[in-house]
Design an enzyme around this catalytic site. Structure first.
Site, PDB file in Angstrom:
ATOM      1  N   HIS A  49      -7.447  10.294   1.473  1.00  0.00           N
ATOM      2  CA  HIS A  49      -7.614   9.705   0.141  1.00  0.00           C
ATOM      3  C   HIS A  49      -9.034   9.948  -0.377  1.00  0.00           C
ATOM      4  O   HIS A  49      -9.237  10.297  -1.529  1.00  0.00           O
ATOM      5  CB  HIS A  49      -7.389   8.185   0.183  1.00  0.00           C
ATOM      6  CG  HIS A  49      -5.980   7.755   0.457  1.00  0.00           C
ATOM      7  ND1 HIS A  49      -5.641   6.922   1.491  1.00  0.00           N
ATOM      8  CD2 HIS A  49      -4.817   8.020  -0.185  1.00  0.00           C
ATOM      9  CE1 HIS A  49      -4.340   6.693   1.474  1.00  0.00           C
ATOM     10  NE2 HIS A  49      -3.808   7.345   0.475  1.00  0.00           N
ATOM     11  N   LYS A  97       7.223  -1.416  -0.199  1.00  0.00           N
ATOM     12  CA  LYS A  97       6.778  -0.630   0.962  1.00  0.00           C
ATOM     13  C   LYS A  97       6.338  -1.519   2.123  1.00  0.00           C
ATOM     14  O   LYS A  97       5.942  -1.010   3.164  1.00  0.00           O
ATOM     15  CB  LYS A  97       5.621   0.292   0.561  1.00  0.00           C
ATOM     16  CG  LYS A  97       6.078   1.634   0.016  1.00  0.00           C
ATOM     17  CD  LYS A  97       4.937   2.632   0.099  1.00  0.00           C
ATOM     18  CE  LYS A  97       5.394   4.062  -0.097  1.00  0.00           C
ATOM     19  NZ  LYS A  97       4.266   5.014  -0.024  1.00  0.00           N
ATOM     20  N   ARG A 124      -0.013  16.974   0.187  1.00  0.00           N
ATOM     21  CA  ARG A 124      -0.207  17.409   1.571  1.00  0.00           C
ATOM     22  C   ARG A 124       0.684  18.618   1.784  1.00  0.00           C
ATOM     23  O   ARG A 124       0.755  19.489   0.942  1.00  0.00           O
ATOM     24  CB  ARG A 124       0.113  16.261   2.534  1.00  0.00           C
ATOM     25  CG  ARG A 124      -1.021  15.270   2.625  1.00  0.00           C
ATOM     26  CD  ARG A 124      -0.612  13.983   3.249  1.00  0.00           C
ATOM     27  NE  ARG A 124       0.282  13.246   2.365  1.00  0.00           N
ATOM     28  CZ  ARG A 124       0.524  11.956   2.434  1.00  0.00           C
ATOM     29  NH1 ARG A 124      -0.056  11.247   3.366  1.00  0.00           N
ATOM     30  NH2 ARG A 124       1.338  11.370   1.600  1.00  0.00           N
ATOM     31  N   SER A 148      -1.407   7.484   5.864  1.00  0.00           N
ATOM     32  CA  SER A 148      -1.610   6.063   6.222  1.00  0.00           C
ATOM     33  C   SER A 148      -0.547   5.597   7.217  1.00  0.00           C
ATOM     34  O   SER A 148      -0.830   4.829   8.136  1.00  0.00           O
ATOM     35  CB  SER A 148      -1.518   5.190   4.973  1.00  0.00           C
ATOM     36  OG  SER A 148      -2.448   5.589   4.007  1.00  0.00           O
TER      37      SER A 148
HETATM   38  P1  ADP Z   1       2.011   6.354  -2.456  1.00  0.00           P
HETATM   39  O1  ADP Z   1       2.737   5.164  -1.933  1.00  0.00           O
HETATM   40  O2  ADP Z   1       1.845   6.356  -3.937  1.00  0.00           O
HETATM   41  O3  ADP Z   1       2.488   7.682  -1.921  1.00  0.00           O
HETATM   42  P2  ADP Z   1      -0.347   6.755  -0.782  1.00  0.00           P
HETATM   43  O4  ADP Z   1      -1.516   5.848  -0.623  1.00  0.00           O
HETATM   44  O5  ADP Z   1       0.451   7.056   0.430  1.00  0.00           O
HETATM   45  O6  ADP Z   1       0.507   6.117  -1.934  1.00  0.00           O
HETATM   46  O7  ADP Z   1      -0.826   8.144  -1.406  1.00  0.00           O
HETATM   47  C1  ADP Z   1      -1.459   8.215  -2.648  1.00  0.00           C
HETATM   48  C2  ADP Z   1      -1.635   9.666  -3.035  1.00  0.00           C
HETATM   49  O8  ADP Z   1      -2.563  10.287  -2.152  1.00  0.00           O
HETATM   50  C3  ADP Z   1      -0.357  10.502  -2.949  1.00  0.00           C
HETATM   51  O9  ADP Z   1      -0.375  11.447  -3.998  1.00  0.00           O
HETATM   52  C4  ADP Z   1      -0.478  11.187  -1.622  1.00  0.00           C
HETATM   53  O10 ADP Z   1       0.235  12.420  -1.603  1.00  0.00           O
HETATM   54  C5  ADP Z   1      -1.976  11.428  -1.580  1.00  0.00           C
HETATM   55  N1  ADP Z   1      -2.474  11.580  -0.214  1.00  0.00           N
HETATM   56  C6  ADP Z   1      -2.440  10.678   0.779  1.00  0.00           C
HETATM   57  N2  ADP Z   1      -2.997  11.193   1.905  1.00  0.00           N
HETATM   58  C7  ADP Z   1      -3.393  12.450   1.591  1.00  0.00           C
HETATM   59  C8  ADP Z   1      -4.022  13.524   2.334  1.00  0.00           C
HETATM   60  N3  ADP Z   1      -4.330  13.393   3.619  1.00  0.00           N
HETATM   61  N4  ADP Z   1      -4.252  14.687   1.686  1.00  0.00           N
HETATM   62  C9  ADP Z   1      -3.898  14.827   0.380  1.00  0.00           C
HETATM   63  N5  ADP Z   1      -3.300  13.872  -0.367  1.00  0.00           N
HETATM   64  C10 ADP Z   1      -3.060  12.699   0.233  1.00  0.00           C
END
Ligand code: ADP
Length: 177
Positions: free
Chosen positions: A20, A44, A98, A136
């Protein structure tokens, strides 16, 4: 002079990872003002309550060079993303991509959001190779099973995650940021 470009980076951030943070850093170069939208997302079943997810982000943002409130801001939201985005006066949604696994979900979401409001553009950013694979979901799983998460999350998040899981926080752990 053109209007300042305001972008929203929405997510659950349960918890915030180095992936993030990589996206946030890149996003600050794409927009003039970045609002990090922390989605309540009760569906979630997050490990961290909303206010703690916001707090973890604020802690880390404060350490960034453009981390003062003028450029980067953290806000919680529990309404429709598109309404949150327009309420922020933003015209861009930033998302991280990703591997291919993210693509279908992100593609659908971007397309549905475009249908809801065609004036808002979704922009995808890729994290560096080192941070790209971090999720996460796996961070929580690894921590729960006693694995070392220190290279995936900032120090404060590392300690908070172990505490929240009722695990002992090692005093002298050598962890990266
Ligand atoms: P959500 O529940 O909206 O997917 P997340 O916190 O899991 O929330 O992710 C928020 C955004 O950050 C999403 O677009 C996700 O693809 C991106 N993201 C999370 N981890 C990574 C990473 N390691 N590399 C690139 N993008 C990431």
């Amino acid at each position: 002079m053109r209007e300042p470009r305001v972008g929203v980076y929405p997510g659950t951030f349960d918890p915030l990872t180095n992936g993030h943070l990589d996206i946030i850093e890149r996003a600050t170069h794409v927009v003039d003002r970045l609002i990090i939208g922390v989605a309540a997302n009760p569906g979630k079943d997050p490990l961290f309550p909303l206010d703690e997810r916001v707090e973890m982000l604020k802690e880390q943002i404060a350490l960034m060079s453009r981390g003062n409130g003028r450029y980067v801001e953290v806000r919680a939201f529990d309404n429709l993303l598109m309404n949150f985005v327009t309420g922020c006066g933003a015209t861009i949604i930033l998302r991280g991509l990703r591997a291919v696994s993210d693509f279908e979900y992100e593609f659908q979401m971007a397309a549905m959001n475009a249908r809801l409001n065609d004036d808002i553009e979704t922009v995808f950013l890729m994290a560096s190779e080192r941070q790209q694979f971090i999720a996460s979901r796996f961070v929580k799983e690894i921590a729960r099973l006693g694995g070392d998460i220190s290279s995936f999350v900032p120090r404060q998040v590392h300690d908070r995650t172990l505490q929240r899981l009722g695990l002992r926080v090692p005093k002298l752990a050598t962890v990266g940021t």
